[in-house]
Design a protein around this motif. Structure first.
Motif, PDB file in Angstrom:
ATOM      1  N   MET A  67       0.498  -1.614   0.195  1.00 52.59           N
ATOM      2  CA  MET A  67      -0.412  -0.297  -0.373  1.00 52.59           C
ATOM      3  C   MET A  67       0.745   1.598   0.221  1.00 52.59           C
ATOM      4  SD  MET A  67      -2.509   1.378   0.470  1.00 52.59           S
ATOM      5  CE  MET A  67      -3.589   2.712   0.528  1.00 52.59           C
ATOM      6  N   ILE A  68       0.468   2.607  -0.439  1.00 54.17           N
ATOM      7  CA  ILE A  68       1.294   3.305  -0.974  1.00 54.17           C
ATOM      8  C   ILE A  68       0.634   4.414   0.380  1.00 54.17           C
ATOM      9  CG2 ILE A  68       1.771   5.285  -2.489  1.00 54.17           C
ATOM     10  CD1 ILE A  68       0.966   3.757  -5.215  1.00 54.17           C
ATOM     11  N   ASP A  69       1.540   5.116   0.889  1.00 52.06           N
ATOM     12  CA  ASP A  69       1.707   6.152   2.132  1.00 52.06           C
ATOM     13  C   ASP A  69       1.123   6.996   1.189  1.00 52.06           C
ATOM     14  OD1 ASP A  69       2.629   8.575   3.658  1.00 52.06           O
ATOM     15  OD2 ASP A  69       2.016   6.544   5.233  1.00 52.06           O
ATOM     16  N   GLU A  70       0.113   7.695   1.331  1.00 51.34           N
ATOM     17  CA  GLU A  70      -0.580   9.022   1.126  1.00 51.34           C
ATOM     18  C   GLU A  70       0.274  10.005   1.587  1.00 51.34           C
ATOM     19  OE1 GLU A  70      -1.452  11.699   2.884  1.00 51.34           O
ATOM     20  OE2 GLU A  70      -0.880  11.128   5.061  1.00 51.34           O
ATOM     21  N   SER A  71       1.118  10.044   1.485  1.00 52.52           N
ATOM     22  CA  SER A  71       1.789  11.015   2.018  1.00 52.52           C
ATOM     23  C   SER A  71       2.504  11.186   0.290  1.00 52.52           C
ATOM     24  CB  SER A  71       2.708  11.466   2.789  1.00 52.52           C
ATOM     25  OG  SER A  71       4.248  10.114   2.594  1.00 52.52           O
ATOM     26  N   VAL A  72       2.523  10.443  -0.551  1.00 54.20           N
ATOM     27  CA  VAL A  72       3.531  10.606  -1.286  1.00 54.20           C
ATOM     28  C   VAL A  72       2.720  11.704  -2.812  1.00 54.20           C
ATOM     29  CG1 VAL A  72       4.810   8.004  -1.559  1.00 54.20           C
ATOM     30  CG2 VAL A  72       2.355   8.693  -2.358  1.00 54.20           C
ATOM     31  N   LEU A  73       1.633  12.092  -2.402  1.00 52.88           N
ATOM     32  CA  LEU A  73       1.206  13.092  -3.391  1.00 52.88           C
ATOM     33  C   LEU A  73       0.961  13.694  -2.929  1.00 52.88           C
ATOM     34  CD1 LEU A  73      -2.783  10.990  -2.672  1.00 52.88           C
ATOM     35  CD2 LEU A  73      -1.736  11.497  -5.425  1.00 52.88           C
ATOM     36  N   LEU A  74       1.325  14.253  -1.517  1.00 50.51           N
ATOM     37  CA  LEU A  74       2.505  15.956  -0.962  1.00 50.51           C
ATOM     38  C   LEU A  74       3.994  16.166  -2.250  1.00 50.51           C
ATOM     39  CD1 LEU A  74       2.266  15.225   2.709  1.00 50.51           C
ATOM     40  CD2 LEU A  74       0.311  16.580   1.025  1.00 50.51           C
ATOM     41  N   GLU A  75       4.262  14.932  -2.560  1.00 49.46           N
ATOM     42  CA  GLU A  75       6.076  15.449  -2.948  1.00 49.46           C
ATOM     43  C   GLU A  75       5.451  15.173  -4.299  1.00 49.46           C
ATOM     44  OE1 GLU A  75       7.836  16.919  -1.168  1.00 49.46           O
ATOM     45  OE2 GLU A  75       6.618  15.885   1.048  1.00 49.46           O
ATOM     46  N   SER A  76       5.066  14.628  -5.240  1.00 48.90           N
ATOM     47  CA  SER A  76       4.327  14.183  -6.750  1.00 48.90           C
ATOM     48  C   SER A  76       2.838  15.001  -7.734  1.00 48.90           C
ATOM     49  CB  SER A  76       4.656  12.669  -6.388  1.00 48.90           C
ATOM     50  OG  SER A  76       4.528  12.314  -8.051  1.00 48.90           O
ATOM     51  N   ARG A  77       3.871  16.015  -8.363  1.00 45.66           N
ATOM     52  CA  ARG A  77       2.751  16.259  -8.768  1.00 45.66           C
ATOM     53  C   ARG A  77       2.050  15.814  -9.635  1.00 45.66           C
ATOM     54  NH1 ARG A  77       2.883  22.517 -11.745  1.00 45.66           N
ATOM     55  NH2 ARG A  77       0.979  22.560 -12.888  1.00 45.66           N
ATOM     56  N   THR A  78       2.890  15.067 -10.595  1.00 40.58           N
ATOM     57  CA  THR A  78       2.725  13.886 -11.502  1.00 40.58           C
ATOM     58  C   THR A  78       1.761  12.927 -11.130  1.00 40.58           C
ATOM     59  OG1 THR A  78       4.752  13.951 -12.587  1.00 40.58           O
ATOM     60  CG2 THR A  78       3.375  12.095 -13.418  1.00 40.58           C
ATOM     61  N   LEU A  79       2.086  12.107  -9.881  1.00 35.03           N
ATOM     62  CA  LEU A  79       1.226  11.674  -9.359  1.00 35.03           C
ATOM     63  C   LEU A  79      -0.305  12.307  -8.920  1.00 35.03           C
ATOM     64  CD1 LEU A  79       0.547   8.160  -7.934  1.00 35.03           C
ATOM     65  CD2 LEU A  79       1.901   8.928  -6.188  1.00 35.03           C
ATOM     66  N   ARG A  80      -0.173  13.655  -8.420  1.00 31.48           N
ATOM     67  CA  ARG A  80      -1.799  14.462  -8.407  1.00 31.48           C
ATOM     68  C   ARG A  80      -2.020  14.507  -9.279  1.00 31.48           C
ATOM     69  NH1 ARG A  80       2.309  17.368  -4.962  1.00 31.48           N
ATOM     70  NH2 ARG A  80       2.539  19.202  -6.752  1.00 31.48           N
ATOM     71  N   THR A  81      -1.895  14.796 -10.784  1.00 34.34           N
ATOM     72  CA  THR A  81      -2.411  14.833 -12.045  1.00 34.34           C
ATOM     73  C   THR A  81      -2.939  13.757 -12.250  1.00 34.34           C
ATOM     74  OG1 THR A  81      -0.373  16.848 -12.228  1.00 34.34           O
ATOM     75  CG2 THR A  81      -1.761  15.604 -14.191  1.00 34.34           C
ATOM     76  N   SER A  82      -2.306  12.719 -11.946  1.00 38.03           N
ATOM     77  CA  SER A  82      -2.672  10.888 -12.543  1.00 38.03           C
ATOM     78  C   SER A  82      -4.524  11.524 -11.416  1.00 38.03           C
ATOM     79  CB  SER A  82      -2.117   9.850 -12.733  1.00 38.03           C
ATOM     80  OG  SER A  82      -2.018  10.030 -11.306  1.00 38.03           O
ATOM     81  N   ALA A  83      -4.831  11.476 -11.005  1.00 41.21           N
ATOM     82  CA  ALA A  83      -5.832  11.689  -9.507  1.00 41.21           C
ATOM     83  C   ALA A  83      -6.248  12.560 -10.071  1.00 41.21           C
ATOM     84  CB  ALA A  83      -5.280  11.380  -8.442  1.00 41.21           C
ATOM     85  N   LEU A  84      -6.763  13.516 -10.963  1.00 40.79           N
ATOM     86  CA  LEU A  84      -7.782  14.508 -10.196  1.00 40.79           C
ATOM     87  C   LEU A  84      -8.411  14.697 -11.185  1.00 40.79           C
ATOM     88  CD1 LEU A  84      -5.089  17.565 -11.213  1.00 40.79           C
ATOM     89  CD2 LEU A  84      -6.011  17.111  -9.428  1.00 40.79           C
ATOM     90  N   ASP A  85      -9.133  13.324 -11.769  1.00 40.75           N
ATOM     91  CA  ASP A  85     -10.152  13.142 -12.153  1.00 40.75           C
ATOM     92  C   ASP A  85     -11.391  12.723 -11.260  1.00 40.75           C
ATOM     93  OD1 ASP A  85      -9.973  13.822 -15.135  1.00 40.75           O
ATOM     94  OD2 ASP A  85      -9.102  12.046 -16.099  1.00 40.75           O
ATOM     95  N   ARG A  86     -11.035  11.732 -10.424  1.00 39.09           N
ATOM     96  CA  ARG A  86     -11.931  11.354  -9.124  1.00 39.09           C
ATOM     97  C   ARG A  86     -12.039  12.357  -8.524  1.00 39.09           C
ATOM     98  NH1 ARG A  86     -10.591   6.549 -10.066  1.00 39.09           N
ATOM     99  NH2 ARG A  86      -9.559   5.661 -10.930  1.00 39.09           N
ATOM    100  N   ILE A  87     -12.624  12.923  -8.652  1.00 42.38           N
ATOM    101  CA  ILE A  87     -13.076  14.137  -8.270  1.00 42.38           C
ATOM    102  C   ILE A  87     -14.531  13.992  -7.433  1.00 42.38           C
ATOM    103  CG2 ILE A  87     -13.066  16.422  -9.445  1.00 42.38           C
ATOM    104  CD1 ILE A  87     -15.452  16.318 -10.796  1.00 42.38           C
ATOM    105  N   GLU A  88     -15.363  12.877  -7.914  1.00 48.65           N
ATOM    106  CA  GLU A  88     -16.084  12.429  -6.772  1.00 48.65           C
ATOM    107  C   GLU A  88     -16.000  11.896  -5.524  1.00 48.65           C
ATOM    108  OE1 GLU A  88     -14.476   8.700  -8.242  1.00 48.65           O
ATOM    109  OE2 GLU A  88     -14.879  10.956  -8.951  1.00 48.65           O
ATOM    110  N   VAL A  89     -14.077  11.745  -5.280  1.00 48.89           N
ATOM    111  CA  VAL A  89     -13.841  11.559  -3.993  1.00 48.89           C
ATOM    112  C   VAL A  89     -13.765  11.984  -2.840  1.00 48.89           C
ATOM    113  CG1 VAL A  89     -11.322  11.042  -2.391  1.00 48.89           C
ATOM    114  CG2 VAL A  89     -12.241   9.970  -4.658  1.00 48.89           C
ATOM    115  N   LEU A  90     -14.399  13.602  -3.258  1.00 49.85           N
ATOM    116  CA  LEU A  90     -14.452  14.579  -2.165  1.00 49.85           C
ATOM    117  C   LEU A  90     -15.779  14.610  -1.253  1.00 49.85           C
ATOM    118  CD1 LEU A  90     -13.143  17.696  -4.739  1.00 49.85           C
ATOM    119  CD2 LEU A  90     -12.453  16.468  -2.569  1.00 49.85           C
ATOM    120  N   ASP A  91     -16.798  14.685  -1.967  1.00 49.00           N
ATOM    121  CA  ASP A  91     -18.259  14.196  -1.341  1.00 49.00           C
ATOM    122  C   ASP A  91     -17.354  13.070  -0.996  1.00 49.00           C
ATOM    123  OD1 ASP A  91     -19.299  16.624  -1.863  1.00 49.00           O
ATOM    124  OD2 ASP A  91     -19.637  16.308  -3.684  1.00 49.00           O
ATOM    125  N   ARG A  92     -17.796  11.631  -1.323  1.00 48.47           N
ATOM    126  CA  ARG A  92     -17.283  10.495  -0.473  1.00 48.47           C
ATOM    127  C   ARG A  92     -16.958  10.901   1.020  1.00 48.47           C
ATOM    128  NH1 ARG A  92     -16.362   6.313  -5.271  1.00 48.47           N
ATOM    129  NH2 ARG A  92     -17.944   6.539  -6.814  1.00 48.47           N
TER     130      ARG A  92
END
Length: 208
Positions: free
Chosen positions: A1-26
């Motif tokens: 399991m990847i630690d959630e903190s990796v998203l803080l450091e990697s813009r590439t990884l952040r960009t790959s996840a930006l289409d999942r906006i439904e997560v906010l309301d979940r």
């Protein structure tokens, strides 16, 4: 399991996840402005349980990235139009900014969730994103759908249908021959499916 903190450091990884906006309301309901599209800086702060100043500092440090994901600042005639068409209809609920107003669409709010360190809500959003990503990869890395269907059919035939025929044969003397023929046919189908599955596995092992 990847630690959630990796998203803080990697813009590439952040960009790959930006289409999942439904997560906010979940994770937590995100209240929007009356246009149904945007939130203000204060609303972002409320969602993440942080101060307005914390959001402003984050906005200053990552302005280029957030702008690329829809953050805008209205001034002059654009601000006047937005106040007239949207905010003026709800004077009791929304403040009327005098000089500028920064707006964030859901995509930019999700971007902030992947940048904001000192927020439990943001951490939960990051964890949820990585859980969804891991589940998607596991599904893609698993056996092909047709292969899984073949395996399931073979299992049902072997564990359910054939035993049912055996019970019917024992209980019926009048149609015993027909039932035995049907059972044998089902057994041959099961054997062919299992042989097909075994061939697929051998072919996969031979791939370079």
């Amino acid at each position: 399991m990847i630690d959630e903190s990796v998203l803080l450091e990697s813009r590439t990884l952040r960009t790959s996840a930006l289409d999942r906006i439904e997560v906010l309301d979940r994770v937590k309901t995100l209240s929007l402005l009356p246009d149904g599209l945007h939130v203000t800086t204060a609303m972002v702060a409320t969602y993440f349980g942080v101060t307005v100043e914390a959001v402003r500092q984050l906005k200053a440090r990552h302005r280029q990235e957030l702008t690329a994901n829809g953050m805008i600042t209205l001034r002059g005639s654009d601000l006047a139009e937005f106040k007239r068409d949207i905010l003026s209809r709800y004077p009791g609920s929304y403040p009327q900014p005098r000089s500028s107003l920064t707006l964030f669409p859901r995509r930019a709010v999700l971007n902030i969730a992947m940048l904001l360190r000192d927020s439990e809500v943001a951490r939960r959003v990051r964890t949820y994103l990585l859980d969804v990503e891991q589940a998607s990869r596991a599904e893609l890395d698993g056996p092909p759908l047709d292969d899984r269907i073949d395996q399931r059919i073979a299992h049902v035939l072997g564990k359910t249908v054939v035993p049912m025929f055996n019970a019917l044969i024992e209980a019926s003397g009048e149609h015993q021959r027909e039932l035995m023929a049907m059972r044998d046919g089902v057994g041959r189908i099961e054997q062919r499916l299992r042989a097909h599955h075994a061939r697929l596995r051998r072919l996969e092992y031979r791939r370079p």
